[in-house]
Design a protein around this motif. Structure first.
Motif, PDB file in Angstrom:
ATOM      1  N   VAL A   1      24.903  18.210  25.154  1.00  0.00           N
ATOM      2  CA  VAL A   1      24.471  19.459  24.532  1.00  0.00           C
ATOM      3  C   VAL A   1      25.468  20.534  24.957  1.00  0.00           C
ATOM      4  N   GLY A   2      26.177  21.112  23.998  1.00  0.00           N
ATOM      5  CA  GLY A   2      27.212  22.086  24.328  1.00  0.00           C
ATOM      6  C   GLY A   2      27.005  23.421  23.654  1.00  0.00           C
ATOM      7  N   TYR A   3      27.570  24.467  24.240  1.00  0.00           N
ATOM      8  CA  TYR A   3      27.550  25.802  23.654  1.00  0.00           C
ATOM      9  C   TYR A   3      28.815  26.540  24.080  1.00  0.00           C
ATOM     10  N   ARG A   4      29.191  27.557  23.304  1.00  0.00           N
ATOM     11  CA  ARG A   4      30.392  28.325  23.590  1.00  0.00           C
ATOM     12  C   ARG A   4      30.062  29.634  24.286  1.00  0.00           C
ATOM     13  N   ALA A   5      30.967  30.055  25.178  1.00  0.00           N
ATOM     14  CA  ALA A   5      30.730  31.279  25.953  1.00  0.00           C
ATOM     15  C   ALA A   5      32.058  31.919  26.320  1.00  0.00           C
ATOM     16  N   PHE A   6      31.999  33.218  26.675  1.00  0.00           N
ATOM     17  CA  PHE A   6      33.161  33.885  27.249  1.00  0.00           C
ATOM     18  C   PHE A   6      33.376  33.340  28.656  1.00  0.00           C
ATOM     19  N   PRO A   7      34.608  33.054  29.064  1.00  0.00           N
ATOM     20  CA  PRO A   7      34.859  32.669  30.458  1.00  0.00           C
ATOM     21  C   PRO A   7      34.366  33.761  31.411  1.00  0.00           C
ATOM     22  N   GLY A   8      33.603  33.356  32.417  1.00  0.00           N
ATOM     23  CA  GLY A   8      33.099  34.320  33.387  1.00  0.00           C
ATOM     24  C   GLY A   8      31.837  35.050  32.960  1.00  0.00           C
ATOM     25  N   SER A   9      31.324  34.769  31.771  1.00  0.00           N
ATOM     26  CA  SER A   9      30.111  35.437  31.299  1.00  0.00           C
ATOM     27  C   SER A   9      28.867  34.778  31.890  1.00  0.00           C
TER      28      SER A   9
ATOM     29  N   ARG B   1      13.357  17.141  17.612  1.00  0.00           N
ATOM     30  CA  ARG B   1      13.176  18.590  17.511  1.00  0.00           C
ATOM     31  C   ARG B   1      14.415  19.342  18.009  1.00  0.00           C
ATOM     32  N   LEU B   2      15.094  18.759  18.986  1.00  0.00           N
ATOM     33  CA  LEU B   2      16.352  19.359  19.445  1.00  0.00           C
ATOM     34  C   LEU B   2      17.354  19.380  18.309  1.00  0.00           C
ATOM     35  N   SER B   3      17.316  18.345  17.465  1.00  0.00           N
ATOM     36  CA  SER B   3      18.158  18.231  16.279  1.00  0.00           C
ATOM     37  C   SER B   3      19.631  18.212  16.665  1.00  0.00           C
ATOM     38  N   SER B   4      20.502  18.533  15.707  1.00  0.00           N
ATOM     39  CA  SER B   4      21.945  18.504  15.955  1.00  0.00           C
ATOM     40  C   SER B   4      22.511  19.863  16.331  1.00  0.00           C
ATOM     41  N   HIS B   5      21.707  20.912  16.151  1.00  0.00           N
ATOM     42  CA  HIS B   5      22.172  22.263  16.477  1.00  0.00           C
ATOM     43  C   HIS B   5      20.992  23.220  16.402  1.00  0.00           C
ATOM     44  N   GLY B   6      21.214  24.445  16.837  1.00  0.00           N
ATOM     45  CA  GLY B   6      20.170  25.467  16.775  1.00  0.00           C
ATOM     46  C   GLY B   6      20.470  26.589  17.750  1.00  0.00           C
ATOM     47  N   VAL B   7      19.456  27.385  18.046  1.00  0.00           N
ATOM     48  CA  VAL B   7      19.553  28.453  19.040  1.00  0.00           C
ATOM     49  C   VAL B   7      18.568  28.136  20.164  1.00  0.00           C
ATOM     50  N   GLY B   8      19.067  28.095  21.376  1.00  0.00           N
ATOM     51  CA  GLY B   8      18.228  27.829  22.534  1.00  0.00           C
ATOM     52  C   GLY B   8      18.491  28.856  23.618  1.00  0.00           C
TER      53      GLY B   8
ATOM     54  N   ILE C   1      30.799  24.955  27.188  1.00  0.00           N
ATOM     55  CA  ILE C   1      30.024  24.514  28.339  1.00  0.00           C
ATOM     56  C   ILE C   1      29.148  23.364  27.864  1.00  0.00           C
ATOM     57  N   VAL C   2      29.165  22.259  28.578  1.00  0.00           N
ATOM     58  CA  VAL C   2      28.413  21.079  28.159  1.00  0.00           C
ATOM     59  C   VAL C   2      27.399  20.687  29.233  1.00  0.00           C
ATOM     60  N   ILE C   3      26.189  20.399  28.801  1.00  0.00           N
ATOM     61  CA  ILE C   3      25.147  19.876  29.682  1.00  0.00           C
ATOM     62  C   ILE C   3      24.974  18.390  29.372  1.00  0.00           C
ATOM     63  N   ARG C   4      25.037  17.570  30.420  1.00  0.00           N
ATOM     64  CA  ARG C   4      24.788  16.129  30.259  1.00  0.00           C
ATOM     65  C   ARG C   4      23.350  15.861  30.718  1.00  0.00           C
ATOM     66  N   PRO C   5      22.426  15.720  29.787  1.00  0.00           N
ATOM     67  CA  PRO C   5      21.005  15.646  30.156  1.00  0.00           C
ATOM     68  C   PRO C   5      20.667  14.447  31.048  1.00  0.00           C
TER      69      PRO C   5
END
Length: 226
Positions: A139-147, A108-115, A210-214
């Motif tokens: 699991v990674g996502y992109r963000a503004f530095p400092g956001s 269900r997490l699949s390869s991508h999506g919105v979380g 930003i990457v989360i290592r589950p």
């Protein structure tokens, strides 16, 4: 009429111009061909193709059959619930909650999506929606530095993904937990970029990965018998 026939919630002016895109998207979600959906709806495949690719104004009878064929509601197909939060309808009859196994969670997490990533900003808990990408065990996502979303780096973080089926009052959620860090390795960053399905919906400039290592992945599903 039942809620499955018309949907529920505040009435909205029908936007038939959006019908084709929503029909094609729902059909893709179910993994059905045009021929299969047309047969379910008692229509010609060519007419369903016309509905998906042109600005059509079908009869309410066809819309009801199409909604049933796609296991959804007319309101969903014409975008009448687009501005409403998910789960707007009443609970189903005798719902059951069951735990999802790790393999089901990853599917269900699949390869991508919105979380939604949960972080602490200035001592206050906060939750931010992000476009995420799954690469291997990361699991990674992109963000503004400092956001806000970037505040997860250097801490234990949680990312939640879910889906709500308003037509049948069912749904599932998956929770990913583990340490998060900023990606500084060029090869790792390039790998994430190559696997990213889309740029962030919120716009450009979010270039810090930003990457989360589950260390833990859990999930639950609400089902309504029958």
């Amino acid at each position: 009429m039942t809620s499955h026939e018309t949907g529920s919630g505040p009435a909205s002016a029908p936007d038939y111009g959006d019908l084709g895109r929503r029909t094609a998207m729902r059909r893709a979600q179910l993994g059905l061909s045009r021929t299969e959906v047309a047969a379910r709806a008692g229509a010609a495949t060519g007419y369903l193709q016309y509905v998906e690719e042109h600005s059509a104004t079908p009869s309410i009878g066809f819309l009801l059959r199409l909604a049933d064929a796609l296991d959804t509601t007319v309101a969903e197909l014409i975008g009448g619930t687009a501005e409403l939060p998910p789960g707007f309808d009443r609970a189903g009859s005798h719902p059951e909650m069951r735990e999802l196994g790790t393999a089901e969670c990853r599917e269900r997490l699949s390869s991508h999506g919105v979380g939604r990533v949960a972080v602490t900003v200035d001592g206050v808990p906060a939750v931010f929606p992000v476009n995420y990408t799954v690469v291997g065990d990361l699991v990674g996502y992109r963000a503004f530095p400092g956001s806000g979303p970037a505040a997860a780096a250097g801490h234990e973080a949680a990312l939640e993904v879910d889906h709500i089926d308003d037509a049948f009052r069912q749904g599932w959620s998956v929770l990913v937990m583990g340490p998060a860090h900023v990606v500084t390795d060029l090869d790792e960053s390039l790998t994430l970029e190559e696997h990213a399905f889309t740029a962030p919906w919120a716009g450009s400039g979010r270039q810090e990965w930003i990457v989360i290592r589950p260390t833990q992945i859990t999930g639950r599903r609400i089902e309504v018998p029958g």
